[in-house]
Scaffold this motif. Structure first.
Motif, PDB file in Angstrom:
ATOM      1  N   GLN A 499       0.841  -1.194   0.000  1.00  0.00           N
ATOM      2  CA  GLN A 499       0.000   0.000   0.000  1.00  0.00           C
ATOM      3  C   GLN A 499       0.885   1.256   0.000  1.00  0.00           C
ATOM      4  O   GLN A 499       1.374   1.661   1.063  1.00  0.00           O
ATOM      5  N   PRO A 500       1.132   1.842  -1.174  1.00  0.00           N
ATOM      6  CA  PRO A 500       1.987   3.039  -1.250  1.00  0.00           C
ATOM      7  C   PRO A 500       1.317   4.238  -0.580  1.00  0.00           C
ATOM      8  O   PRO A 500       0.181   4.578  -0.889  1.00  0.00           O
ATOM      9  N   ASN A 501       2.034   4.875   0.347  1.00  0.00           N
ATOM     10  CA  ASN A 501       1.544   6.070   1.034  1.00  0.00           C
ATOM     11  C   ASN A 501       2.463   7.242   0.715  1.00  0.00           C
ATOM     12  O   ASN A 501       3.656   7.202   1.015  1.00  0.00           O
ATOM     13  N   HIS A 502       1.893   8.274   0.110  1.00  0.00           N
ATOM     14  CA  HIS A 502       2.669   9.418  -0.351  1.00  0.00           C
ATOM     15  C   HIS A 502       2.747  10.486   0.736  1.00  0.00           C
ATOM     16  O   HIS A 502       1.760  10.793   1.403  1.00  0.00           O
ATOM     17  N   PHE A 503       3.940  11.048   0.889  1.00  0.00           N
ATOM     18  CA  PHE A 503       4.172  12.171   1.800  1.00  0.00           C
ATOM     19  C   PHE A 503       4.764  13.317   0.982  1.00  0.00           C
ATOM     20  O   PHE A 503       5.927  13.267   0.588  1.00  0.00           O
ATOM     21  N   HIS A 504       3.920  14.315   0.719  1.00  0.00           N
ATOM     22  CA  HIS A 504       4.309  15.442  -0.127  1.00  0.00           C
ATOM     23  C   HIS A 504       4.761  16.598   0.765  1.00  0.00           C
ATOM     24  O   HIS A 504       3.933  17.288   1.370  1.00  0.00           O
ATOM     25  N   THR A 505       6.074  16.801   0.867  1.00  0.00           N
ATOM     26  CA  THR A 505       6.627  17.865   1.701  1.00  0.00           C
ATOM     27  C   THR A 505       6.699  19.152   0.891  1.00  0.00           C
ATOM     28  O   THR A 505       7.592  19.330   0.061  1.00  0.00           O
TER      29      THR A 505
END
Length: 639
Positions: A499-505
């Motif tokens: 399950q890819p979880n994106h963290f957009h900083t």
């Protein structure tokens, strides 16, 4: 994105965690889990206790106590006192019977009644829960008996009557007349079922059930229509052989299988001062009876030739209990210890480091792009909208810092002489001097703003970015480092095992106080699902690496955690992540965003996750006005 619901009822996450902790504590098994099901039962293979929906839609006090009775019965009773091998044999035996369901339900009814007595004896504090359990069940079975008797559903009516008789407080209560043939068997049935209070084992209960079913097979034509007590279809065949339990006791198999050359003859030397054990370096046997757990040694014939000796008082306990080791026919547990150590390592540093509900989650870190002209223009507009609030906050901080800088420190031995000199006479050791603060204290704090970028934020994202702009501009003006991260889970690429979880900083700690930084906030946009607990754990990990004294984590969301395989325990996992962060000294605050009035059930759920550290924004258009007092309070706390 949904709240966790069972039978259209929202789960009380605090109660659910209380039940989970109770199950782990009573079984002394940290891996034991709790889940909801139509019927209550224990699955020892999956290490899971199911509590029943039967207790739903009642008074809260009744529901809570009844659910705990399920936990008591499975954790204290089934876990320690039910023989699952006997249940497995029983299931196979009754499978071809006409009254298969009746047999299995009667078995579980009698077993539960037997175990209730054990639970109350071992844990007297459970008595109240079982008393309520009995009262609620009796009320239910009384109504069911009337219905089934009127409709001539004899098997169900008989089962209802059996429960009522076994739990009756009066000896006058009897099984009502159901049919001519069935009534002739009732005296025998009653004589059998009352023996359950003398039953000492699961095998004894099963014997009673088989005796009853053997008679009823010739009397009743149909099996039960309803399910009241559930005997689960589990892989009982895996524990039919007693060798499995013997193998579970061994942590590793013998490394060598060499045989001793000199077999014992009966006239060997008996050692009185030491008790050696057999291994590859010894060549002569003795009559030693000291038992050791060995990983390597020599196979002897102590019990292999049928020769035995009579024990005496000088023997150690269990000295006569001897046997030989051998390879199990079915399961190989030789690698059990290595598997356990690997499991512990994974749980602390690997796949379980972010919670077992997130063991298949994979982080994908995304950096912000250079802002476009449109993003710069939109940011400038948002900045102008919050400029008044930002200036007021900055002025408030500057005045507070100036006040602390000029606030004198009094009662010193050196410094400027104080005007109050009377203490020269009144005090033995007067402190007559004072000093002014020369340095302004810095704001020793750091912030992380975690922004829910799930699809449900589509109608709230613009105002959310406006509120985040207020935070960013204010923190930047007083030189407080911070980062702004949007998070979401990619539903299209998600599977049961990945399950890819994106963290957009969009704003990082490194550049957060730089003058030109800010328009990157406009790159936040609604995406797909969100796994809140996983995101909070990642941000917690990053904040713990910071050196600032005070650390804040603000979670902007609409309060509906949901992702692949996350619907069932998403609220629980998020709450555990919040508790873990707070244990590390990080203050976690939720900003709940809504476009209309927040329902009471929703408020309760969010408060179950974050406690009293929740800010409910019911009018998203007023977000900056509602964030102003929050930011003011947090900044004043850091000074």
């Amino acid at each position: 994105m949904r709240f966790i619901k069972f039978n259209d009822q929202q789960v009380d996450s605090f109660l659910f965690m209380e039940l989970s902790d109770l199950a782990k504590g009573l079984t002394k098994n940290g891996e034991m889990e709790v889940d909801y099901s139509v019927q209550s039962y224990l699955d020892p293979f999956e290490k899971k206790i199911y509590v029943s929906h039967f207790w739903d839609h009642r008074e809260r006090s009744e529901t809570e106590l009844a659910l705990k009775s399920d936990i008591y019965l499975r954790s204290i009773g089934n876990y320690f006192h039910t023989d699952f091998r006997e249940l497995g044999l029983f299931v196979e035996k009754v499978r071809p019977l006409k009254l298969c369901s009746f047999a299995k339900q009667l078995c579980m009814l009698l077993e539960d009644l037997r175990l209730e007595e054990i639970c109350i004896k071992e844990r007297p504090g459970t008595k109240m829960a079982f008393r309520l359990r009995k009262r609620l069940y009796r009320r239910h079975f009384q109504s069911q008996l009337i219905i089934h008797k009127e409709r001539s559903i004899l098997t169900d009516a008989l089962f209802n009557a059996i429960y009522l008789i076994l739990t009756a407080e009066s000896t006058l209560e009897q099984i009502p007349d159901l049919s001519e043939n069935l009534d002739r068997t009732l005296p025998y049935i009653q004589s059998q079922i009352f023996q359950v209070f003398e039953a000492a084992s699961t095998a004894h209960v099963i014997k009673l059930v088989l005796n009853i079913v053997d008679i009823l097979e010739e009397v009743l034509e149909h099996d039960m229509l309803n399910t009241y007590f559930y005997l689960a279809e589990l892989p009982y065949d895996s524990i039919k052989e007693s060798s499995l339990y013997d193998e579970l006791k061994r942590k590793s198999k013998l490394k060598n299988k060499d045989q001793i050359e000199d077999a014992k003859k009966g006239d060997e030397d008996v050692h009185s001062d030491k008790l050696p054990t057999w291994h590859s370096e010894t060549s002569k046997p003795t009559k030693s009876f000291l038992q050791f757990d060995l990983e390597q040694g020599t196979n002897t014939t102590l019990n292999g030739d049928g020769t035995v000796r009579e024990g005496d008082d000088s023997d150690q306990a269990l000295a006569m209990v001897q046997g030989t080791s051998g390879k199990a026919k079915r399961n190989d547990y030789s690698k059990l210890e290595a598997m356990e150590s690997q499991k512990e390592e994974r749980s602390s540093t690997g796949e379980l480091a972010y919670g077992k509900e997130n063991r298949y989650a994979v982080p994908v870190f995304v950096q912000s792009k250079p802002p476009s002209a449109d993003e710069r223009e939109q940011y400038q507009q948002d900045r102008n909208d919050i400029l008044l609030f930002q200036k007021k906050l900055k002025l408030m901080i500057q005045k507070t810092l100036e006040h602390k800088r000029t606030l004198p420190r009094s009662d010193l031995h050196i410094g400027r002489l104080n005007k109050k000199l009377l203490r020269i006479v009144t005090d033995e050791n007067p402190k007559l001097f004072y000093k002014k603060q020369e340095k302004s204290p810095d704001i020793d704090a750091v912030f992380t703003l975690l922004v829910d970028c799930s699809a449900s934020m589509f109608d709230k994202m613009d105002q959310t970015k406006l509120g985040i702009t207020l935070f960013h501009e204010t923190l930047k003006s007083v030189k407080v480092p911070h980062q702004i991260v949007g998070f979401w889970e990619d539903t299209n690429e998600a599977s049961k095992t990945r399950q890819p979880n994106h963290f957009h900083t969009v704003i990082s700690f490194k550049n957060s106080i730089q003058r030109q930084v800010g328009p990157e906030i406009m790159q936040l946009s609604p995406e797909e699902d969100n796994r809140d607990g996983y995101a909070i754990r990642h941000m917690t990990e990053q904040l713990t690496k910071r050196n600032e004294k005070q650390k804040f984590l603000l979670v902007f969301s609409d309060g509906e955690p949901a992702a692949t395989g996350y619907e069932r325990n998403g609220i629980i996992d998020t709450h555990e992540a919040v508790l873990y962060a707070r244990k590390l000294g990080i203050e976690v605050i939720n900003v709940f965003l809504s476009t209309n009035e927040v329902e009471e059930a929703t408020k309760k759920t969010i408060q179950n996750i974050y406690g009293r550290y929740s800010v409910f924004v019911e009018k998203i258009d007023e977000l900056p006005e509602q964030l102003y007092p929050l930011l003011k309070r947090l900044l004043l706390k850091t000074i």
